[in-house]
Design an enzyme around this catalytic site. Structure first.
Site, short mmCIF file in Angstrom:
data_model
loop_
_atom_site.label_atom_id
_atom_site.label_comp_id
_atom_site.label_asym_id
_atom_site.label_seq_id
_atom_site.Cartn_x
_atom_site.Cartn_y
_atom_site.Cartn_z
N HIS A 55 0.83 -1.29 -0.16
CA HIS A 55 0.11 0.09 0.06
C HIS A 55 0.87 1.17 0.15
CE1 HIS A 55 -3.27 -2.78 1.74
NE2 HIS A 55 -3.53 -2.61 0.62
N GLU A 58 1.88 3.66 2.97
CA GLU A 58 2.31 3.26 4.34
C GLU A 58 3.68 3.14 4.39
OE1 GLU A 58 -1.86 0.41 4.16
OE2 GLU A 58 0.20 -0.72 4.42
N HIS A 147 3.25 -3.31 6.79
CA HIS A 147 2.47 -2.17 6.68
C HIS A 147 2.18 -1.54 7.74
CE1 HIS A 147 -0.12 -4.34 3.05
NE2 HIS A 147 0.87 -5.32 3.25
N GLU A 211 1.18 -5.32 10.64
CA GLU A 211 0.76 -3.73 10.88
C GLU A 211 1.29 -3.20 11.79
OE1 GLU A 211 -1.47 -2.54 8.72
OE2 GLU A 211 -2.48 -4.32 7.80
ZN ZN Z 1 -1.50 -1.99 4.17
#
Ligand code: ZN
Length: 330
Positions: A55, A58, A147, A211
């Protein structure tokens, strides 16, 4: 110098196709992919894929990777394990967007058809991962896809374990994540065609989506809480044993239900900035949907993860999770 690879990937600017670092050499098999090969391959050490910016907005993992490349340049690290470094979506990163046409992290499925630039990028990255893992059939396979989350979280750093029929990560491997500052883990209950799922599903790799805090612009990330994660990545690249901590210091969750959006008119009853892993009591009205009606929490409390009321009709608007024991511990 390896630390020029990230700016050269973003520009994009010419970058050498190969070079040497302490303990080995490197190649750039395609745009945004950097393969590190040690002079001596120890079949005991994991061959690791470390991916960032699947992404584009990020950026904390990009900065973390930049630090590691600087340490390799300065010969503060010695390459000791096969490592594939992947900058997932440079174009989206330049645009400071999650994606350009569609979410890249849903497209890592062989045979999937589509014409967006994310579809093309997914094919390039799947092929790079295939080539890498096939080159090291004897080494354990590992993939950490890094991420940051869109929203705040009751657990700022958490892992998502993609679904697989087969065995779970070992207690030692969970212990690596624990020592790296991971506070919670979400165990997926079905296939979702993310990058980490690709490596787990097709290559039997130990793989997680990690994350690491909340989205922030490049250069504005607080890397201090990510120092233990940096130490894990450094150990993997050097082929040394990562630090471990109590795997049961991580709080484990399993997906109990998916809150699906069915209609054109859909809304949540909770605030837009509700953190991930917020608990809702039995009987709480969570959402309204002009086709499916309201969603009301059943007999057990649930925690809401990745809520997004703006998804298209027919898509998942939130995951509803409950605590579970560590996978493989029973
Ligand atoms: Zn992500």
């Amino acid at each position: 110098m390896l630390s020029d690879w990230i700016p050269a990937t973003l520009e994009p600017a010419p970058f050498p196709t190969e070079g040497r670092c302490r303990g080995g050499h490197w190649l750039t098999p395609c745009w945004g992919v950097l393969e590190l090969t040690p002079d001596h391959i120890n079949p005991q050490v994991p061959a690791s894929v470390i991916s960032v910016a699947v992404h584009g907005n990020e950026t904390a993992p990009v900065e973390l990777l930049g630090d590691l490349l600087c340490q390799l340049d300065a010969e503060k690290m010695t390459l000791g394990a096969p490592t594939l470094l992947i900058f997932g979506h440079p174009k989206a990163c330049v645009a400071q967007q999650r994606y350009i046409d569609t979410n890249l992290n849903r497209l890592f499925q062989r045979g999937l058809e589509g014409t967006t630039q994310e579809h093309h990028r997914a094919i390039e990255l799947m092929s790079a991962v295939d080539d890498f893992f096939e080159r090291y059939p004897s080494n354990p396979h590992l993939h950490l896809d890094l991420h940051t989350a869109i929203r705040r979280s009751e657990y700022p750093r958490f892992a998502v374990l993609p679904y697989a029929e087969r065995t779970s990560p070992t207690a030692t491997q969970w212990g690596w994540l624990s020592a790296a500052g991971i506070q919670a883990a979400l165990v997926q209950h079905q296939h979702s065609w993310t990058f980490s799922h690709y490596s787990r599903h097709y290559h039997q790799a130990t793989a997680w989506t990690l994350e690491l805090g909340q989205v922030a612009p490049m250069g504005q990330n607080d890397l201090e809480p990510l120092a233990p994660m940096g130490a894990l990545l450094s150990a993997l690249i050097q082929g040394s044993a990562p630090s471990t901590d109590n795997p049961d210091a991580i709080t484990y969750f399993v997906v109990r239900d998916e809150l699906m959006r069915q209609g054109d008119h859909f809304s949540f009853h909770f605030a837009d900035d509700t953190p991930n892993f917020t608990t809702f009591k039995p009987g709480t009205r969570l959402s309204e949907d002009d086709i499916a009606g309201p969603y009301i929490v059943g007999d057990d409390p649930v925690l809401v993860v990745f809520p997004n009321p703006q998804v298209e009709a027919g898509a998942r608007a939130a995951l509803l999770v409950t605590p579970t024991s560590r996978p493989g511990s029973a």
